[in-house]
Design a protein around this motif. Structure first.
Motif, PDB file in Angstrom:
ATOM      1  N   TYR A   5       8.686  -2.251   6.355  1.00  0.00           N
ATOM      2  CA  TYR A   5       7.744  -1.423   5.611  1.00  0.00           C
ATOM      3  C   TYR A   5       6.913  -2.269   4.650  1.00  0.00           C
ATOM      4  N   LEU A   6       7.543  -3.153   3.908  1.00  0.00           N
ATOM      5  CA  LEU A   6       6.826  -4.006   2.968  1.00  0.00           C
ATOM      6  C   LEU A   6       5.835  -4.914   3.680  1.00  0.00           C
ATOM      7  N   PHE A   7       6.288  -5.585   4.733  1.00  0.00           N
ATOM      8  CA  PHE A   7       5.433  -6.548   5.432  1.00  0.00           C
ATOM      9  C   PHE A   7       4.297  -5.853   6.178  1.00  0.00           C
ATOM     10  N   ALA A   8       4.623  -4.836   6.966  1.00  0.00           N
ATOM     11  CA  ALA A   8       3.598  -4.173   7.769  1.00  0.00           C
ATOM     12  C   ALA A   8       2.598  -3.421   6.885  1.00  0.00           C
ATOM     13  N   GLY A   9       3.057  -2.837   5.797  1.00  0.00           N
ATOM     14  CA  GLY A   9       2.138  -2.161   4.882  1.00  0.00           C
ATOM     15  C   GLY A   9       1.181  -3.133   4.215  1.00  0.00           C
ATOM     16  N   ALA A  10       1.696  -4.274   3.774  1.00  0.00           N
ATOM     17  CA  ALA A  10       0.838  -5.275   3.140  1.00  0.00           C
ATOM     18  C   ALA A  10      -0.159  -5.856   4.145  1.00  0.00           C
ATOM     19  N   VAL A  11       0.296  -6.143   5.352  1.00  0.00           N
ATOM     20  CA  VAL A  11      -0.604  -6.686   6.377  1.00  0.00           C
ATOM     21  C   VAL A  11      -1.684  -5.675   6.733  1.00  0.00           C
ATOM     22  N   SER A  12      -1.328  -4.406   6.859  1.00  0.00           N
ATOM     23  CA  SER A  12      -2.337  -3.397   7.191  1.00  0.00           C
ATOM     24  C   SER A  12      -3.381  -3.282   6.082  1.00  0.00           C
ATOM     25  N   GLY A  13      -2.965  -3.404   4.836  1.00  0.00           N
ATOM     26  CA  GLY A  13      -3.925  -3.367   3.732  1.00  0.00           C
ATOM     27  C   GLY A  13      -4.863  -4.550   3.736  1.00  0.00           C
ATOM     28  N   VAL A  14      -4.339  -5.724   4.020  1.00  0.00           N
ATOM     29  CA  VAL A  14      -5.177  -6.921   4.066  1.00  0.00           C
ATOM     30  C   VAL A  14      -6.129  -6.859   5.255  1.00  0.00           C
ATOM     31  N   VAL A  15      -5.647  -6.378   6.395  1.00  0.00           N
ATOM     32  CA  VAL A  15      -6.512  -6.252   7.565  1.00  0.00           C
ATOM     33  C   VAL A  15      -7.649  -5.273   7.279  1.00  0.00           C
ATOM     34  N   CYS A  16      -7.348  -4.143   6.676  1.00  0.00           N
ATOM     35  CA  CYS A  16      -8.395  -3.169   6.352  1.00  0.00           C
ATOM     36  C   CYS A  16      -9.392  -3.740   5.341  1.00  0.00           C
ATOM     37  N   ALA A  17      -8.922  -4.544   4.413  1.00  0.00           N
ATOM     38  CA  ALA A  17      -9.810  -5.125   3.411  1.00  0.00           C
ATOM     39  C   ALA A  17     -10.711  -6.212   3.987  1.00  0.00           C
ATOM     40  N   THR A  18     -10.400  -6.732   5.160  1.00  0.00           N
ATOM     41  CA  THR A  18     -11.247  -7.764   5.761  1.00  0.00           C
ATOM     42  C   THR A  18     -12.176  -7.212   6.835  1.00  0.00           C
ATOM     43  N   LEU A  19     -12.127  -5.907   7.105  1.00  0.00           N
ATOM     44  CA  LEU A  19     -13.042  -5.312   8.079  1.00  0.00           C
ATOM     45  C   LEU A  19     -14.462  -5.311   7.519  1.00  0.00           C
ATOM     46  N   PRO A  20     -15.474  -5.328   8.397  1.00  0.00           N
ATOM     47  CA  PRO A  20     -16.853  -5.332   7.891  1.00  0.00           C
ATOM     48  C   PRO A  20     -17.181  -4.043   7.150  1.00  0.00           C
ATOM     49  N   THR A  21     -17.937  -4.174   6.083  1.00  0.00           N
ATOM     50  CA  THR A  21     -18.320  -3.026   5.272  1.00  0.00           C
ATOM     51  C   THR A  21     -19.828  -2.936   5.181  1.00  0.00           C
ATOM     52  N   ARG A  22     -20.288  -1.924   4.478  1.00  0.00           N
ATOM     53  CA  ARG A  22     -21.728  -1.709   4.342  1.00  0.00           C
ATOM     54  C   ARG A  22     -22.380  -2.658   3.359  1.00  0.00           C
ATOM     55  N   THR A  23     -21.607  -3.396   2.602  1.00  0.00           N
ATOM     56  CA  THR A  23     -22.171  -4.318   1.621  1.00  0.00           C
ATOM     57  C   THR A  23     -21.635  -5.711   1.862  1.00  0.00           C
TER      58      THR A  23
END
Length: 150
Positions: free
Chosen positions: A112-130
């Motif tokens: 839970y700790l590892f997969a949750g942290a990795v999913s947050g980092v992956v989402c934060a590196t996705l392309p955004t509008r800015t």
């Protein structure tokens, strides 16, 4: 099913307009609190229904991170709920005076700790509008040229 239909192409995502700054700040505050709540619920769900509880808790966390990214259009939209998620986990991992722990030292807690942290980092590196974290317009926008003073 093609993932581009669900997530959108980079060009489509970058063409979406940003919400107004005041609304984004309010969304950030709500996302922080939701990150705390999802972390708290996930800590109990992952232990309550192993192994499906871990999957449910990680999917809920990843959904919140991705939803924050899409709602605000900035990388901070995924980072703020991740910060709330992490702060709540630090509180839950602290030993209690009675000697109890909310997160035990077992495989499901570590997943839970590892997969949750990795999913947050992956989402934060996705392309955004800015181009920047805080919703500042990208630097490639043409700027007016100043005329030198005589």
């Amino acid at each position: 099913m093609n993932p581009k239909h669900v997530l959108g192409t980079r060009a489509e995502r970058l063409a979406e307009p940003l919400p107004p700054r005041g609304l984004r700040v309010a969304i950030y505050a709500v996302l922080f609190l939701l990150g705390c709540a999802v972390s708290l619920c996930g800590a109990f769900v992952q232990a309550l229904w192993p192994p499906f509880g871990v999957l449910l808790a990680v999917l809920a966390s990843a959904g919140l991170f991705y939803g924050g990214l899409r709602a605000t259009g900035t990388k901070l939209g995924a980072g703020i709920p991740l910060a709330g998620w992490f702060v709540m986990l630090m509180v839950l991992m602290a030993p209690r005076p009675e000697g109890d722990f909310v997160l035990a030292a077992d495989l499901t807690s570590y997943v839970y700790l590892f997969a949750g942290a990795v999913s947050g980092v992956v989402c934060a590196t996705l392309p955004t509008r800015t181009g920047f974290t805080f919703g500042v317009p990208p630097a490639d926008r043409p700027r007016p040229v100043r005329q030198p003073h005589p």
